[in-house]
Write an enzyme that holds these catalytic residues in place. Structure first.
Site, PDB file in Angstrom:
ATOM      1  N   ASP A 155       0.837  -1.195   0.000  1.00  0.00           N
ATOM      2  CA  ASP A 155       0.000   0.000   0.000  1.00  0.00           C
ATOM      3  C   ASP A 155       0.868   1.240   0.000  1.00  0.00           C
ATOM      4  OD1 ASP A 155      -0.112   1.189   3.140  1.00  0.00           O
ATOM      5  OD2 ASP A 155       0.400  -0.927   2.976  1.00  0.00           O
ATOM      6  N   SER A 156       0.464   2.239  -0.776  1.00  0.00           N
ATOM      7  CA  SER A 156       1.118   3.543  -0.813  1.00  0.00           C
ATOM      8  C   SER A 156       2.596   3.401  -1.200  1.00  0.00           C
ATOM      9  CB  SER A 156       0.923   4.250   0.529  1.00  0.00           C
ATOM     10  OG  SER A 156       1.234   5.621   0.444  1.00  0.00           O
ATOM     11  N   ALA A 157       3.520   3.780  -0.323  1.00  0.00           N
ATOM     12  CA  ALA A 157       4.938   3.580  -0.635  1.00  0.00           C
ATOM     13  C   ALA A 157       5.249   2.105  -0.821  1.00  0.00           C
ATOM     14  CB  ALA A 157       5.804   4.170   0.478  1.00  0.00           C
TER      15      ALA A 157
END
Length: 313
Positions: A155-157
Site C-alpha cells: 500500500d502507498s509507498a
C-alpha cells in the site's frame, strides 16, 4: 461522493487530539503517531503459524520478516510491503492486516521490514525489497510446504515498492510473480496534478506530507525521476504479472495510480482496478476501524482467488 461517516468521524477525532500535522513532525514523532493508530486495529485473527525470520540484504543487513501462515497448506505466498512514505510504519502496525489477508486469501503473508528514510534514503528500500523477494522465493517450500504462486503486494509507498520489484523480477528473469496487488500506490513524483490540487483530497495524507516524505526519501529531485523511485517513468510495462489496483476517491494519489493502471493495461497486462467511493488514503490498512478496509480486503481476496484458481501450485 463525500467521505463516509466512519472516515469523517476518525478525521474529526484526530483533529481534536491536537496532534501536529505530519509534515511538522520529526520522523520519530511521526512513527509514534502511526504506532498509536496501529493499536486501534486489534490483534487480528488467529493463524496457524507466525514467526519472525530475516533475509540478507546485499550489504549483509538482516531484513526482518514476519511470516504469517493461515493453515497447513497455503495456496500462495504474498510478499507485503507496508506503506508510510518510506519513512514511517513498522511490522507490528501491519500484523493485523497481514493476518487478515492470510485468513481471507488462504495464502501465507510475509511482511517485509525494509529500511526507511531518512536514516536509509533511496534506494535502500528498493534494494531491501528486492533482496527480500529473492530470499522468500528461494525459501517458498519452508514457508508454504511446497512451491506455490508468489504474489507481491503493498500500500502507498509499499505499492510503489511492489510495482518496482515486479519490474525487476521481469527484467531479471525471476522470481516468477503470479500477481501484483497495488493499493493506492505511489507511482510518480509529480506533486501538482489534479488530484493533488483538489482540496477534498487533503485528508489523512496531505500534499505537504507527501512533500515531506519525498524530501526525506529522495532529497535530490533527479533521484525521483529514476524508474526505481517513480515506476511510471519506466518505458516498457509489457510482460508484467496481472495487476490489481485499489484506489481511494479522496486521495491525492488517485490520478497517478489510475494512470499507472492504464499504462499497464495499454501494455497488455491484465488489470483489475477499482476506485473506492467515499474513502481516503490509508483506508485499506485500517482493519476494524474503517468499514472500507473490509471492502478493500474482500476485493483483493476475490482477485487473488481468481488468479490462483487459474494458476495453482
Amino acid at each position: 461522493m463525500a467521505l463516509d461517516e466512519a472516515t469523517t468521524a476518525l478525521l474529526t477525532q484526530m483533529a481534536e487530539s491536537g496532534a501536529k500535522p505530519l509534515h511538522e513532525m520529526t520522523p520519530e514523532e511521526a512513527r509514534g503517531l502511526t504506532a498509536t493508530l496501529g493499536e486501534m486495529y486489534g490483534p487480528g485473527p488467529e493463524v496457524h503459524r507466525a514467526e519472525m525470520t530475516s533475509a540478507p540484504a546485499d550489504d549483509g543487513y538482516a531484513i526482518p520478516l514476519h511470516v504469517l501462515v493461515p493453515n497447513e497448506s497455503p495456496r500462495g505466498v504474498v510478499v507485503y510491503y507496508h506503506g508510510g512514505g518510506w519513512v514511517i510504519g513498522a511490522l507490528p502496525e501491519f500484523e493485523t492486516l497481514g493476518k487478515t489477508l492470510a485468513q481471507r486469501t488462504g495464502c501465507a503473508v510475509v511482511l517485509v521490514d525494509y529500511r526507511m528514510a531518512p536514516e536509509n534514503p533511496y534506494p535502500a528500500a528498493v534494494n531491501d525489497s528486492w533482496a527480500a523477494l529473492r530470499w522468500i522465493d528461494e525459501h517458498l517450500e519452508e514457508i508454504a510446504g511446497v512451491r506455490v504462486p508468489l504474489v507481491v503486494a503493498g500500500d502507498s509507498a509499499g505499492g510503489n515498492l511492489a510495482a518496482i520489484v515486479a519490474h525487476k523480477a521481469r527484467d531479471a528473469g525471476g522470481p516468477a510473480i503470479a500477481m501484483q496487488v497495488l493499493v493506492y500506490p505511489v507511482t510518480d513524483c509529480n506533486l501538482d496534478n489534479e488530484t493533488y490540487r483538489d482540496p477534498e483530497n487533503q485528508t489523512l495524507l496531505t500534499r505537504e506530507s507527501m512533500v515531506w516524505f519525498w524530501d526525506l526519501y529522495a532529497p535530490e529531485h533527479d533521484m525521483r525521476q529514476h524508474p526505481e523511485a517513480s515506476p511510471s517513468k519506466l518505458e516498457d510495462h509489457s510482460g508484467l504479472p496481472p495487476a490489481v489496483v485499489l484506489l481511494a476517491e479522496h486521495d491525492m494519489l488517485r490520478q497517478e495510480g489510475q494512470e499507472y493502471a492504464d499504462a499497464l493495461a495499454a501494455a497488455g497486462v491484465p488489470v483489475q482496478s477499482r476506485v473506492f467511493d467515499g474513502q481516503m488514503h490509508g483506508f485499506f490498512t485500517m482493519v476494524n476501524v474503517l468499514p472500507g478496509s473490509d471492502a478493500g480486503i474482500t476485493y483483493v481476496a476475490e482477485a487473488v482467488d481468481r488468479q490462483l484458481t487459474t494458476q495453482p501450485a
